[in-house]
Write a protein that holds these residues in place. Structure first.
Motif, PDB file in Angstrom:
ATOM      1  N   ASN C  64      41.030  -2.187  75.783  1.00  0.00           N
ATOM      2  CA  ASN C  64      39.838  -1.244  74.452  1.00  0.00           C
ATOM      3  C   ASN C  64      40.089   0.522  75.128  1.00  0.00           C
ATOM      4  O   ASN C  64      39.821   1.558  74.476  1.00  0.00           O
ATOM      5  N   ALA C  65      40.323   0.921  75.840  1.00  0.00           N
ATOM      6  CA  ALA C  65      40.784   1.638  76.870  1.00  0.00           C
ATOM      7  C   ALA C  65      41.901   2.302  75.995  1.00  0.00           C
ATOM      8  O   ALA C  65      41.565   3.873  75.461  1.00  0.00           O
ATOM      9  N   GLN C  68      40.847   1.405  71.008  1.00  0.00           N
ATOM     10  CA  GLN C  68      39.930   2.474  70.601  1.00  0.00           C
ATOM     11  C   GLN C  68      39.720   3.142  71.558  1.00  0.00           C
ATOM     12  O   GLN C  68      39.471   4.595  70.150  1.00  0.00           O
ATOM     13  N   GLY C  69      39.522   3.258  72.581  1.00  0.00           N
ATOM     14  CA  GLY C  69      39.054   4.459  72.793  1.00  0.00           C
ATOM     15  C   GLY C  69      39.955   5.929  72.665  1.00  0.00           C
ATOM     16  O   GLY C  69      39.845   7.045  72.335  1.00  0.00           O
ATOM     17  N   GLY C  99      32.801   6.675  73.002  1.00  0.00           N
ATOM     18  CA  GLY C  99      32.330   5.249  73.706  1.00  0.00           C
ATOM     19  C   GLY C  99      31.873   4.980  72.027  1.00  0.00           C
ATOM     20  O   GLY C  99      32.068   4.627  71.373  1.00  0.00           O
ATOM     21  N   PHE C 100      30.845   3.592  72.442  1.00  0.00           N
ATOM     22  CA  PHE C 100      30.686   2.954  71.487  1.00  0.00           C
ATOM     23  C   PHE C 100      29.480   1.915  71.558  1.00  0.00           C
ATOM     24  O   PHE C 100      28.750   2.375  71.880  1.00  0.00           O
ATOM     25  N   VAL C 105      27.925  -4.124  69.319  1.00  0.00           N
ATOM     26  CA  VAL C 105      28.756  -5.410  69.348  1.00  0.00           C
ATOM     27  C   VAL C 105      28.833  -6.555  70.009  1.00  0.00           C
ATOM     28  O   VAL C 105      29.000  -7.496  69.048  1.00  0.00           O
ATOM     29  N   ARG C 108      27.289  -9.033  67.339  1.00  0.00           N
ATOM     30  CA  ARG C 108      27.530  -9.799  65.993  1.00  0.00           C
ATOM     31  C   ARG C 108      27.627 -10.993  66.895  1.00  0.00           C
ATOM     32  O   ARG C 108      28.481 -11.686  65.828  1.00  0.00           O
ATOM     33  N   ASP C 119      39.874 -10.804  66.124  1.00  0.00           N
ATOM     34  CA  ASP C 119      38.740  -9.818  66.846  1.00  0.00           C
ATOM     35  C   ASP C 119      37.587  -9.978  67.640  1.00  0.00           C
ATOM     36  O   ASP C 119      36.527 -10.999  66.288  1.00  0.00           O
ATOM     37  N   GLY C 120      36.902  -8.824  67.998  1.00  0.00           N
ATOM     38  CA  GLY C 120      36.177  -8.574  68.805  1.00  0.00           C
ATOM     39  C   GLY C 120      35.292  -9.806  69.724  1.00  0.00           C
ATOM     40  O   GLY C 120      34.323  -9.712  69.579  1.00  0.00           O
ATOM     41  N   ARG C 121      36.663 -10.886  70.333  1.00  0.00           N
ATOM     42  CA  ARG C 121      35.812 -11.467  71.750  1.00  0.00           C
ATOM     43  C   ARG C 121      36.057 -10.128  73.126  1.00  0.00           C
ATOM     44  O   ARG C 121      35.333 -10.913  74.065  1.00  0.00           O
ATOM     45  N   GLY C 122      36.180  -8.870  72.904  1.00  0.00           N
ATOM     46  CA  GLY C 122      36.877  -8.133  74.024  1.00  0.00           C
ATOM     47  C   GLY C 122      35.674  -8.386  74.988  1.00  0.00           C
ATOM     48  O   GLY C 122      34.714  -8.280  75.798  1.00  0.00           O
ATOM     49  N   PHE C 124      32.303  -9.612  74.719  1.00  0.00           N
ATOM     50  CA  PHE C 124      31.793 -10.095  74.948  1.00  0.00           C
ATOM     51  C   PHE C 124      32.532 -11.556  76.389  1.00  0.00           C
ATOM     52  O   PHE C 124      31.607 -11.551  76.973  1.00  0.00           O
ATOM     53  N   HIS C 141      34.798   8.229  78.164  1.00  0.00           N
ATOM     54  CA  HIS C 141      33.959   6.809  78.588  1.00  0.00           C
ATOM     55  C   HIS C 141      34.242   6.071  78.880  1.00  0.00           C
ATOM     56  O   HIS C 141      35.506   5.697  79.178  1.00  0.00           O
TER      57      HIS C 141
HETATM   58  N1  ADP Z   1      36.393   1.939  75.095  1.00  0.00           N
HETATM   59  C1  ADP Z   1      35.883   1.951  73.553  1.00  0.00           C
HETATM   60  N2  ADP Z   1      35.837   2.778  73.014  1.00  0.00           N
HETATM   61  C2  ADP Z   1      35.227   2.511  71.595  1.00  0.00           C
HETATM   62  N3  ADP Z   1      35.420   1.291  71.362  1.00  0.00           N
HETATM   63  C3  ADP Z   1      34.831   0.665  71.912  1.00  0.00           C
HETATM   64  C4  ADP Z   1      35.880   0.834  73.498  1.00  0.00           C
HETATM   65  N4  ADP Z   1      35.546  -0.935  73.684  1.00  0.00           N
HETATM   66  C5  ADP Z   1      35.548  -1.401  72.365  1.00  0.00           C
HETATM   67  N5  ADP Z   1      34.991  -0.640  71.090  1.00  0.00           N
HETATM   68  C6  ADP Z   1      34.262  -0.963  70.055  1.00  0.00           C
HETATM   69  O1  ADP Z   1      34.081  -2.187  70.339  1.00  0.00           O
HETATM   70  C7  ADP Z   1      34.006  -2.576  69.679  1.00  0.00           C
HETATM   71  C8  ADP Z   1      35.156  -4.518  69.844  1.00  0.00           C
HETATM   72  O2  ADP Z   1      35.398  -4.508  70.609  1.00  0.00           O
HETATM   73  P1  ADP Z   1      35.915  -6.172  71.475  1.00  0.00           P
HETATM   74  O3  ADP Z   1      35.016  -6.591  71.784  1.00  0.00           O
HETATM   75  O4  ADP Z   1      36.652  -6.037  72.537  1.00  0.00           O
HETATM   76  O5  ADP Z   1      36.577  -6.418  70.613  1.00  0.00           O
HETATM   77  P2  ADP Z   1      37.822  -5.752  69.821  1.00  0.00           P
HETATM   78  O6  ADP Z   1      38.561  -5.380  70.306  1.00  0.00           O
HETATM   79  O7  ADP Z   1      38.964  -7.412  69.557  1.00  0.00           O
HETATM   80  O8  ADP Z   1      37.069  -5.088  68.104  1.00  0.00           O
HETATM   81  C9  ADP Z   1      35.338  -2.558  69.170  1.00  0.00           C
HETATM   82  O9  ADP Z   1      36.156  -2.464  68.071  1.00  0.00           O
HETATM   83  C10 ADP Z   1      35.651  -1.407  68.442  1.00  0.00           C
HETATM   84  O10 ADP Z   1      34.551  -0.635  68.181  1.00  0.00           O
END
Ligand code: ADP
Ligand code: ADP
Lengths: 110, 150, 150, 110
Positions: C64-65, C68-69, C99-100, C105, C108, C119-122, C124, C141
């Protein structure tokens, strides 16, 4: 692991971030040799942010030094911490290269 | 890659064992080296040992196993067994090759031309950075690196 | 990649700290994960924790870092600080993003369609596998994963 | 990390050696999808030698399951150790996939 480099006239400065080892020495060598092909003659490698170097990395330096000399250039090494100096001393490579404390030191009279 | 096997004896006298099997690709080296160094740091080895002696000598052993022992053939396996106990650190790296003449290799580094060579510093560095380096052939070829507590 | 910094207090009450800085490339994940798992194993965490909870949740935090980050931008840096002490394991992963909304999240995963999504299990999984997951924004973040001794 | 696969008629068997994670799930997905394009309909993934799976790996399995069903095929998973079963239970993916103890089990009536 990453290499950042800067080219000014015939001076190439490269910093090695992470390790210089069997896994990336080829990429490193190629990067420098490409620059030498394109006219770099003074080559300065900065090890301030380098973790460790293995025998492949040391070998790459030896071979680069030779190639750069063949092109009439010079290779200088800078910023080696105590650990890295130990490696150069053990392998007697401190007799082949001059080791500068910092990039600024190495740039003097270069 | 996490250790394929991890075990630790009970209490403070516990022995820690980490075990891996990797394909013969140099890309696999870093993760193993990082893991063994972290293990040594947590076990209490001095910083310099964790930052220089262990990573360099283990990288040499793994690179030789992958490139020389297994000829970079990714279907061939390298096994790594790291053990930290009351004596110190012991790492065994086993490839599928037939080994080599260690005496001949070590003799070379006294030659005049050694300093100018591009290769041939790996076995030398292992000896310089570890207390003990042993090799033998049994099922494959093994290098054992040993470092006692300071 | 060996830890950029390693320190350990004296004696049995020693705290171990491992620190890294990596470029935002998913290839960098494995070595860090392997190192923290090995450190946990040597420190005495149970096998299952070292083979499941720690590697999976740390892989999620790092992925994620990086993705996404830092948007997979290799010039952006991810910092990792792992600490093992009398309380347990604490790992902080810091990216250069903003951040987020963690609540949104987490909400969901109660939706009907959650099981079918790719996607979307990280986030969790981090919560499911760690005792505590905290996030905050300061210089970048940070996600902090905590696991107490069993 | 390595994938070994075997193809017999429309049956594809793949073993995952190491992890199935963000770093290799794309390669894994492509490997399976290429085989599905080339007629594989019964797909059996063997996790006997798998260390762990992250959310990207789980996501890849979900998406493969869907694609294989769209082609009129079926995906079966086998050889998950206790750790991996925990992951499937936590994410409720054990309701989406049938988890077989071994590849032999999964092959029965496939
Ligand atoms: N380090 C981060 N920086 C920004 N947004 C993040 C970060 N980690 C998670 N997110 C947000 O949270 C959402 C869900 O993350 P996650 O549960 O890991 O599922 P996935 O990465 O598969 O979408 C991501 O789609 C993103 O929008
Ligand atoms: N695991 C191994 N299996 C077979 N031969 C090996 C192995 N390790 C080392 N060697 C032999 O020893 C020589 C010297 O090794 P080394 O000192 O590491 O230098 P380099 O690998 O740079 O040649 C190698 O060239 C090779 O012939």
């Amino acid at each position: 692991m990453a290499f950042t480099f800067e080219r000014t006239d015939d001076l190439l400065s490269i910093a090695v971030d992470g390790q210089l080892v069997v896994g990336n020495r080829q990429e490193f060598k190629q990067l420098v040799l490409d620059q030498v092909e394109q006219g770099a003659r003074r080559v300065l490698i900065d090890f301030t942010d380098t973790g460790y170097i293995d025998s492949s990395g040391l070998g790459a330096l030896v071979s680069l030094g030779k190639r750069i000399r063949e092109h009439g250039g010079e290779l200088r090494l800078a910023g080696l911490n105590e650990d890295l100096r130990t490696l150069f001393e053990l392998t007697r490579l401190d007799t082949l290269f001059r080791l500068h404390d910092s990039s600024d030191d190495a740039r003097e009279g270069f | 890659m996490t250790p394929a096997k991890v075990s630790r004896g009970a209490g403070d006298s516990g022995t820690s064992v980490l075990e891996w099997q990797i394909a013969s690709k140099v890309d696999e080296i870093d993760a193993i080296v990082a893991a063994v160094c972290a293990a040594c740091a947590v076990a209490g080895f001095p910083d310099k040992v964790c930052r220089l002696n262990v990573p360099v000598s283990l990288t040499e052993a793994l690179a030789n196993a992958i490139e020389q022992g297994n000829g970079n053939d990714p279907t061939r396996v390298v096994r790594v067994l790291a053990r930290i106990d009351l004596v110190g650190l012991c790492v065994e790296v086993t490839d599928e090759g037939a080994g080599f003449d260690t005496q001949a290799v070590r003799a070379r580094c006294h030659e005049q031309s050694w300093v100018d060579r591009e290769d041939g510093r790996g076995v030398f560095l292992m000896h310089a950075l570890m207390d003990n380096v042993e090799t033998w052939c049994d099922v494959g070829h093994t290098v054992r690196l040993t470092l006692r507590w300071p």
